[in-house]
Design an enzyme around this catalytic site. Structure first.
Site, PDB file in Angstrom:
ATOM      1  N   CYS A   1       0.801  -1.223   0.000  1.00  0.00           N
ATOM      2  CA  CYS A   1       0.000   0.000   0.000  1.00  0.00           C
ATOM      3  C   CYS A   1       0.835   1.275   0.000  1.00  0.00           C
ATOM      4  O   CYS A   1       1.950   1.297   0.511  1.00  0.00           O
ATOM      5  CB  CYS A   1      -0.888   0.075   1.235  1.00  0.00           C
ATOM      6  SG  CYS A   1      -1.929  -1.333   1.476  1.00  0.00           S
TER       7      CYS A   1
ATOM      8  N   CYS B   1      11.315  -0.951   8.485  1.00  0.00           N
ATOM      9  CA  CYS B   1      11.514  -2.054   7.525  1.00  0.00           C
ATOM     10  C   CYS B   1      12.781  -1.808   6.698  1.00  0.00           C
ATOM     11  O   CYS B   1      12.841  -0.863   5.911  1.00  0.00           O
ATOM     12  CB  CYS B   1      10.307  -2.121   6.601  1.00  0.00           C
ATOM     13  SG  CYS B   1      10.551  -3.129   5.125  1.00  0.00           S
TER      14      CYS B   1
ATOM     15  N   ASN C   1      -1.516   1.557   5.700  1.00  0.00           N
ATOM     16  CA  ASN C   1      -0.421   0.828   5.072  1.00  0.00           C
ATOM     17  C   ASN C   1       0.209  -0.043   6.155  1.00  0.00           C
ATOM     18  O   ASN C   1       0.606   0.453   7.201  1.00  0.00           O
ATOM     19  CB  ASN C   1       0.608   1.822   4.522  1.00  0.00           C
ATOM     20  CG  ASN C   1       1.863   1.156   3.973  1.00  0.00           C
ATOM     21  OD1 ASN C   1       2.917   1.762   3.950  1.00  0.00           O
ATOM     22  ND2 ASN C   1       1.761  -0.080   3.531  1.00  0.00           N
ATOM     23  N   GLY C   2       0.289  -1.332   5.892  1.00  0.00           N
ATOM     24  CA  GLY C   2       0.850  -2.256   6.869  1.00  0.00           C
ATOM     25  C   GLY C   2      -0.041  -3.472   6.998  1.00  0.00           C
ATOM     26  O   GLY C   2      -0.853  -3.748   6.114  1.00  0.00           O
TER      27      GLY C   2
ATOM     28  N   ASP D   1      21.039  -8.115  -8.731  1.00  0.00           N
ATOM     29  CA  ASP D   1      19.584  -8.016  -8.536  1.00  0.00           C
ATOM     30  C   ASP D   1      19.323  -7.627  -7.085  1.00  0.00           C
ATOM     31  O   ASP D   1      20.192  -7.797  -6.226  1.00  0.00           O
ATOM     32  CB  ASP D   1      18.920  -9.358  -8.867  1.00  0.00           C
ATOM     33  CG  ASP D   1      17.440  -9.184  -9.223  1.00  0.00           C
ATOM     34  OD1 ASP D   1      16.907  -8.065  -9.094  1.00  0.00           O
ATOM     35  OD2 ASP D   1      16.820 -10.180  -9.642  1.00  0.00           O
TER      36      ASP D   1
ATOM     37  N   TYR E   1      14.359  -2.165  -1.723  1.00  0.00           N
ATOM     38  CA  TYR E   1      13.518  -2.377  -2.888  1.00  0.00           C
ATOM     39  C   TYR E   1      12.231  -1.548  -2.925  1.00  0.00           C
ATOM     40  O   TYR E   1      11.892  -0.986  -3.959  1.00  0.00           O
ATOM     41  CB  TYR E   1      13.168  -3.872  -2.978  1.00  0.00           C
ATOM     42  CG  TYR E   1      12.227  -4.225  -4.107  1.00  0.00           C
ATOM     43  CD1 TYR E   1      12.618  -4.079  -5.434  1.00  0.00           C
ATOM     44  CD2 TYR E   1      10.945  -4.684  -3.852  1.00  0.00           C
ATOM     45  CE1 TYR E   1      11.751  -4.387  -6.477  1.00  0.00           C
ATOM     46  CE2 TYR E   1      10.076  -4.999  -4.886  1.00  0.00           C
ATOM     47  CZ  TYR E   1      10.485  -4.846  -6.194  1.00  0.00           C
ATOM     48  OH  TYR E   1       9.631  -5.146  -7.212  1.00  0.00           O
TER      49      TYR E   1
ATOM     50  N   SER F   1      15.303  -2.268 -10.595  1.00  0.00           N
ATOM     51  CA  SER F   1      15.593  -2.134  -9.170  1.00  0.00           C
ATOM     52  C   SER F   1      17.026  -2.495  -8.808  1.00  0.00           C
ATOM     53  O   SER F   1      17.539  -2.057  -7.787  1.00  0.00           O
ATOM     54  CB  SER F   1      14.613  -2.980  -8.357  1.00  0.00           C
ATOM     55  OG  SER F   1      14.525  -4.270  -8.900  1.00  0.00           O
TER      56      SER F   1
ATOM     57  N   GLY G   1       1.562  -0.117  -4.996  1.00  0.00           N
ATOM     58  CA  GLY G   1       0.324  -0.876  -5.162  1.00  0.00           C
ATOM     59  C   GLY G   1      -0.357  -0.516  -6.455  1.00  0.00           C
ATOM     60  O   GLY G   1      -0.661   0.660  -6.678  1.00  0.00           O
TER      61      GLY G   1
ATOM     62  N   CYS H   1       7.004 -12.091   5.312  1.00  0.00           N
ATOM     63  CA  CYS H   1       6.720 -10.841   6.010  1.00  0.00           C
ATOM     64  C   CYS H   1       5.251 -10.843   6.425  1.00  0.00           C
ATOM     65  O   CYS H   1       4.389 -11.182   5.624  1.00  0.00           O
ATOM     66  CB  CYS H   1       6.979  -9.647   5.090  1.00  0.00           C
ATOM     67  SG  CYS H   1       6.484  -8.081   5.836  1.00  0.00           S
TER      68      CYS H   1
HETATM   69  S1  SF4 Z   1       9.751  -8.683   7.391  1.00  0.00           S
HETATM   70 FE1  SF4 Z   1       8.536  -7.194   6.214  1.00  0.00          FE
HETATM   71  S2  SF4 Z   1       8.704  -5.307   7.386  1.00  0.00           S
HETATM   72 FE2  SF4 Z   1      10.335  -6.651   8.104  1.00  0.00          FE
HETATM   73  S3  SF4 Z   1      12.104  -6.150   6.781  1.00  0.00           S
HETATM   74 FE3  SF4 Z   1      11.090  -7.822   5.782  1.00  0.00          FE
HETATM   75  S4  SF4 Z   1       9.716  -6.829   4.330  1.00  0.00           S
HETATM   76 FE4  SF4 Z   1      10.302  -5.286   5.836  1.00  0.00          FE
END
Ligand code: SF4
Length: 495
Positions: free
Chosen positions: A27, A266, A131-132, A375, A272, A313, A53, A412
């Protein structure tokens, strides 16, 4: 309140088959107060956040005479929120918006899952964009439904509205505080009432949120690149655990409703998710990615003729690797910028062309060369393998992969779409096994300490109290994913 909705596609395809093998930020959020036709600024901001997103987007606005209005649509911002007639349905000096990939538990979702969500309370209306990911959403939802809440969507974020509805506080910001104290996981929230714009970050500050200013108006955004597009000035980042309440003429009121904790932003935002032209922690994301390449070259040197990025990226890290190693940088792979969703939808045969639709090897550069491919990450490994085949087909003498993040071995649960653990290549294979699986001459990932150094932590990772969330690499989750544990997810055993 919603304007007329278009027919719903059953399942939105991924934007590109190539992108199936990337982690996806779910998001982007944006809000504006104190500017005429605020929704127009929000549409531009969401356009700049589209990388966070692409599945759908929505805007809610408020006008003193016309009240709250909302439009939610599938597809890109540029295809939906550019029509004058549509934008005229979103009048007023206050608006918030949201772009999404998809929220927890609702892939290929319905329009009812598209944010912002709106709630009409006895003390007035409020809209929120989140977002989250709420890691105790299943338990909260069950409890709320048992106590009479009627959910409109499958989204975890809707819990916040229902928790607000149950609060006995007299003002919306205090109700939000009550609600968010019950929520576990990662959240950056942009919300609005009839007269206020509200921004909140979770106590660990896992997901980003920044404050900007444009003339007399104020702006909240997931990233600074979206401030740039409307000409707003970056004021500062919203701090972990901070709530800001902004009124058009009254400035920014700040407080900290949660127990203060050390930040765990994060770390993958640096690698990325964020756009390279955004600023995080006072430093450009591009510069950080360049430094990741420098660290990678120090940690994992190899004799070769060319350093090539997997575009787009991998590009800043490849440039950093090239600078540090002295091996020439070359665009050995070219990305077709115009390959969009529409073209790949029609036939299975075209979809099976996969990576070739998106990337093409610059044969004249590659032939006979020992190539280092840089990459950002390896998720399932399917794309890496196809890219390696394309490079060898073009006549490369050797292929060496260098990856600008440590092995992604854990899912994640904080707002990023990750495959189940067993689908992550690094969850089941060692680095050497992955090298053999990908059939490349060498494969090396940056170490976790190397990544921490590159993002500015000169001493590397503090093992006792890590400075970032790095759970997808380390398996150490800063907030226990309680819903997932309830469903049988096994945390890493203590060492
Ligand atoms: S687990 Fe999720 S919030 Fe934590 S570093 Fe990895 S992508 Fe980021």
């Amino acid at each position: 309140m919603d304007s007329e909705l278009p027919a719903l596609p059953k399942q939105m395809p991924p934007a590109h088959p190539f992108d199936d093998d990337k982690l996806k930020e779910e998001c982007g959020i944006f809000g504006v107060i104190g500017l005429t036709d605020a929704a127009n600024f929000v549409a531009l901001g969401l356009h700049a956040l589209q990388h966070r997103g692409q599945e759908a987007g929505g805007i809610v606005s408020h006008d003193p005479e016309q009240g709250f209005n909302s439009v939610r649509r599938f597809g890109y911002v540029r295809d939906n929120f550019t029509s004058q007639s549509l934008m005229e349905t979103l009048p007023g000096p206050l608006a918030i918006g949201h772009v999404r990939y998809s929220t927890a538990g609702s892939k290929g979702a319905a329009i009812r899952d598209v944010q912002p969500f709106f709630g009409e309370f006895a003390i007035g209306g409020a809209a929120i964009a989140h977002n989250g990911n709420i890691t105790n959403a299943i338990a909260l939802r069950k409890e709320l439904i048992e106590r009479g809440s009627i959910f409109q969507s499958g989204s975890d974020s809707e819990c916040i509205i229902h928790l607000m509805a149950r609060s006995l506080q007299k003002r919306i910001p205090e109700r939000m505080e009550d609600a968010l104290r019950r929520v576990e996981g990662a959240f950056s929230v942009v919300a609005m009432t009839r007269s206020k714009l509200i921004g909140v970050r979770d106590p660990l500050g896992v997901r980003p949120l920044v404050l900007g200013q444009l003339g007399e108006g104020w702006v909240l955004s997931s990233e600074t690149c979206a401030l740039d597009i409307i000409g707003a000035r970056l004021v500062r980042e919203i701090e972990p655990g901070e709530m800001v309440v902004i009124t058009a003429g009254g400035g920014v009121e700040s407080h900290f409703p949660f127990r203060r904790q050390p930040s765990r932003f994060c770390i993958f935002e640096h690698v990325y998710f964020s756009r390279p032209d955004s600023i995080i922690g006072g430093r450009s994301v591009y510069e950080t990615r360049h430094q990741i390449g420098v660290e990678l070259a120090r940690e994992a040197p190899v004799d070769a003729d060319l350093v090539c990025p997997v575009p787009d990226s991998g590009t800043p890290a490849a440039i950093g690797y090239s600078h540090e190693s002295g091996i020439p940088f070359a665009m050995g792979i070219i990305r077709n910028q115009y390959m969009g969703r529409t073209f790949i939808e029609p036939t299975e045969q075209i979809r099976n062309m996969g990576v070739r639709l998106k990337l093409n090897v610059n044969r004249a550069l590659i032939e006979g060369k020992r190539v280092i491919l840089v990459d950002d990450s390896v998720v399932r490994g399917t794309t890496s393998r196809k890219i390696k085949e394309m490079i060898l087909d073009a006549g490369a003498a050797e292929v060496h992969f260098r990856i600008a993040s440590p092995p992604t071995a854990w899912p994640c649960f904080y707002g990023v779409d990750t495959p189940q653990r067993e689908k992550l290549l690094a969850a089941t294979m060692s680095e050497d096994e992955m090298r053999d699986h990908l059939q490349v001459d060498s494969l090396k990932f940056i170490s976790l300490d190397g990544l921490y150094r590159a993002v500015g932590e000169a001493g590397g990772r503090n093992a006792k109290c890590p400075q970032y969330c790095d759970a997808c690499f380390s398996g150490e989750y800063p907030v226990a994913p309680s819903d997932m544990i309830e469903q049988g997810f096994a945390l890493k055993a203590a060492e």
